[in-house]
Design a protein around this motif. Sequence first.
Motif, PDB file in Angstrom:
ATOM      1  N   HIS A 109       0.833  -1.202   0.000  1.00  0.00           N
ATOM      2  CA  HIS A 109       0.000   0.000   0.000  1.00  0.00           C
ATOM      3  C   HIS A 109       0.870   1.255   0.000  1.00  0.00           C
ATOM      4  O   HIS A 109       0.550   2.256  -0.654  1.00  0.00           O
ATOM      5  N   LYS A 110       1.969   1.197   0.758  1.00  0.00           N
ATOM      6  CA  LYS A 110       2.846   2.362   0.875  1.00  0.00           C
ATOM      7  C   LYS A 110       3.497   2.694  -0.464  1.00  0.00           C
ATOM      8  O   LYS A 110       3.620   3.868  -0.829  1.00  0.00           O
ATOM      9  N   LYS A 111       3.912   1.660  -1.182  1.00  0.00           N
ATOM     10  CA  LYS A 111       4.524   1.883  -2.492  1.00  0.00           C
ATOM     11  C   LYS A 111       3.554   2.588  -3.427  1.00  0.00           C
ATOM     12  O   LYS A 111       3.916   3.581  -4.088  1.00  0.00           O
ATOM     13  N   ASN A 124      10.370   5.595  10.730  1.00  0.00           N
ATOM     14  CA  ASN A 124       9.591   4.565  11.417  1.00  0.00           C
ATOM     15  C   ASN A 124       9.020   3.530  10.458  1.00  0.00           C
ATOM     16  O   ASN A 124       8.296   2.635  10.876  1.00  0.00           O
ATOM     17  N   SER A 125       9.315   3.664   9.166  1.00  0.00           N
ATOM     18  CA  SER A 125       8.816   2.783   8.109  1.00  0.00           C
ATOM     19  C   SER A 125       7.316   2.947   7.886  1.00  0.00           C
ATOM     20  O   SER A 125       6.722   2.165   7.156  1.00  0.00           O
ATOM     21  N   LEU A 126       6.724   3.943   8.496  1.00  0.00           N
ATOM     22  CA  LEU A 126       5.318   4.236   8.267  1.00  0.00           C
ATOM     23  C   LEU A 126       5.173   5.144   7.057  1.00  0.00           C
ATOM     24  O   LEU A 126       6.060   5.938   6.742  1.00  0.00           O
ATOM     25  N   PHE A 127       4.010   5.041   6.403  1.00  0.00           N
ATOM     26  CA  PHE A 127       3.702   5.990   5.355  1.00  0.00           C
ATOM     27  C   PHE A 127       3.354   7.325   6.009  1.00  0.00           C
ATOM     28  O   PHE A 127       2.552   7.379   6.951  1.00  0.00           O
ATOM     29  N   PRO A 180      14.158   5.434  -2.240  1.00  0.00           N
ATOM     30  CA  PRO A 180      13.866   4.469  -3.309  1.00  0.00           C
ATOM     31  C   PRO A 180      15.072   3.586  -3.611  1.00  0.00           C
ATOM     32  O   PRO A 180      16.190   4.069  -3.758  1.00  0.00           O
ATOM     33  N   GLY A 181      14.837   2.288  -3.661  1.00  0.00           N
ATOM     34  CA  GLY A 181      15.897   1.315  -3.908  1.00  0.00           C
ATOM     35  C   GLY A 181      16.323   0.571  -2.663  1.00  0.00           C
ATOM     36  O   GLY A 181      16.934  -0.505  -2.758  1.00  0.00           O
ATOM     37  N   MET A 182      16.010   1.112  -1.480  1.00  0.00           N
ATOM     38  CA  MET A 182      16.350   0.450  -0.224  1.00  0.00           C
ATOM     39  C   MET A 182      15.300  -0.599   0.122  1.00  0.00           C
ATOM     40  O   MET A 182      14.130  -0.484  -0.259  1.00  0.00           O
ATOM     41  N   THR A 183      15.703  -1.628   0.840  1.00  0.00           N
ATOM     42  CA  THR A 183      14.758  -2.628   1.313  1.00  0.00           C
ATOM     43  C   THR A 183      14.123  -2.155   2.622  1.00  0.00           C
ATOM     44  O   THR A 183      14.678  -1.291   3.315  1.00  0.00           O
ATOM     45  N   ARG A 184      12.994  -2.715   2.956  1.00  0.00           N
ATOM     46  CA  ARG A 184      12.342  -2.384   4.222  1.00  0.00           C
ATOM     47  C   ARG A 184      13.247  -2.720   5.397  1.00  0.00           C
ATOM     48  O   ARG A 184      13.313  -1.977   6.389  1.00  0.00           O
TER      49      ARG A 184
END
Length: 222
Positions: A109-111, A124-127, A180-184
């Motif tokens: 969903h974030k993507k 925080n890895s949140l959108f 962009p390009g980094m993993t979670r």
Amino acid sequence: MKIQEELKNFLIDNGAADVGFTCVSDGPFGEKSYALSIVVRLSDAVIDEIENEPTHTYFHHYRTVNAYIDRLVLQCGFILQRYGYRYIPVGASQSINKDGWNYLARYSHKKLACLAGLGGIGKNSLFLHKDFGPRVRLGTLFTDCPFDVEKHEYVSPCTGCNLCVEACPSGAISGNLWQPGMTREEVFDPDKCSKFMKKEYQHIGRGAVCGICMKVCPIYKK
């Protein structure tokens, strides 16, 4: 496009805070998988009650909003179907885990929200919505309807502070700002977060939610 206007008006009239459209090459409809991204705001009053652990009210609110998003997405699908288009909804909060327990949905969903120009990803890895910060939930609908879409430059609203890193009780947040390009996993360890919640918050929704990193985030915090 008339159908886009109808979909957006329907969603805003029924509680969505923002709507975006995009197209991806790795979706369920092949190289031109058009997508609708929905943003629904959470209650500031509910989030503000979170202190050292999630509340029962937050757990109920989280589930209720997810269910409502799923309903909105389904109703958008009905509209598209009435015009002769096909649609595939993505669950608001559903892990597929077909290749092991990897905490992944059918599609991010974030993507989709980022590609639609609705916001970016925080430490925080949140959108983080461009106006409402992290206090939102997302919905996604794929379709073969050829939406009019624009390409948006990626911009994260994250200020780069470490409040979420310092507040996270599980230590799951690395402190790196996603680009962009980094993993979670370079930003956030979902397994560490999940195991901590299941151990410490069993008495609140069986350890399914936390919300502390969202509570402390200064983006749009009132």
